[in-house]
Design a protein around this motif. Structure first.
Motif: not given
Length: 288
Positions: A165-184
């Motif tokens: 799908s066309d949404y995979v790239e942005d989905a992966q970026a959102k996952i990275r951001y969310a994980k960074d928040q959890l790590a924070g």
């Protein structure tokens, strides 16, 4: 963006549909003009064919008239619930809720769509809307991070179930951001324990960052804090290993420079112990 389900109707068929709808509306308005219990302003929404309502909804949405667009899509769901356009209207209504900041409504609508039409062409988009709605609710690291967990879950479903799908790239970026928040969040709690000299509790938090969120921006500090914590406890081999892993992955980091200086105050230098959990975890780090 390209809205789901835009159709190129044949000109003659479209004219006939609109003409019939106009005729029906005219009859109903005439019959009901003297009836105070009927709101004639809603007659068009109740009598237009679903394809007309859908195209009107898209036109209003493109014009930025989200309230009117939502009314058109709702009319399809209410008046033509078993039509193909009702399916398409549901996902567009979820998008409107997302755009208007009604995130739980967007999640509910998109989740309903996925339950009803899991194999449809717009399922990937519906799943993406769920992830977007959760990501918009991620708070600062000082607050509960449940939306971050939900974002990862929803966006990972986009990546796994709809890899083309066309949404995979942005989905992966959102996952990275969310994980960074959890790590924070883990770092915030770990620093709290470190300041209180509750070293074991602090190590648990910093270790979680290194092992569970290795590809986040929090790892450099986590390793440096491990150097600091183990050094304070007198467990120098682990402090040296943490510094060595930090230096190997991030040699230009200020966190490494600070850790190196700290070890030097005890006559030590970075030295990796291959049997340490830190050494094993280090192989998974962003800079490895």
């Amino acid at each position: 963006m390209v809205f789901a389900g835009q159709f190129d109707l044949k000109k003659m068929a479209r004219v006939a549909v609109i003409a019939l709808a106009a005729s029906a509306t005219s009859v109903l308005v005439t019959a009901c003009q003297n009836d105070p219990d009927i709101d004639i302003t809603k007659l068009a929404a109740e009598t237009d064919p679903p394809e007309v309502l859908y195209n009107q909804g898209l036109a209003n949405l493109n014009a930025g008239k989200t309230t009117e667009a939502a009314r058109k899509f709702d009319a399809i769901d209410q008046q033509h619930p078993f039509s193909e356009y009702a399916r398409k209207a549901l996902v567009m209504r979820s998008f409107i809720n997302y755009r208007n900041g009604q995130y739980q409504d967007a999640i509910n609508g998109a989740s309903r769509y996925l339950n009803l039409y899991p194999e449809s062409e717009d399922a990937a988009y519906a799943q993406y809307i769920v992830g977007l709605a959760y990501s918009k609710q991620i708070p600062s690291v000082t607050q509960d991070q449940k939306p971050a967990f939900k974002t990862i879950e929803a966006m990972q479903a986009v990546v796994t179930k709809y890899p083309d799908s066309d949404y995979v790239e942005d989905a992966q970026a959102k996952i990275r951001y969310a994980k960074d928040q959890l790590a924070g969040k883990e770092m915030q709690v770990g620093r709290y324990y470190l300041e209180r000299k509750e070293y074991l509790a602090a190590i648990t938090r910093f270790r979680t960052v290194v092992e569970s969120y290795p590809n986040t921006n929090q790892v450099e500090e986590a390793l440096s804090r491990l150097v600091e914590t183990y050094f304070a406890m007198g467990i120098t081999t682990e402090a040296q290993t943490a510094a060595a892993v930090l230096g190997h992955n991030y040699p230009d980091s200020q966190w490494y420079a600070d850790s190196y200086k700290l070890l030097q105050t005890g006559g030590l230098e970075p030295r990796e112990n291959g049997n340490s959990w830190i050494s094993r975890a280090g192989k998974q780090l962003l800079g490895a």
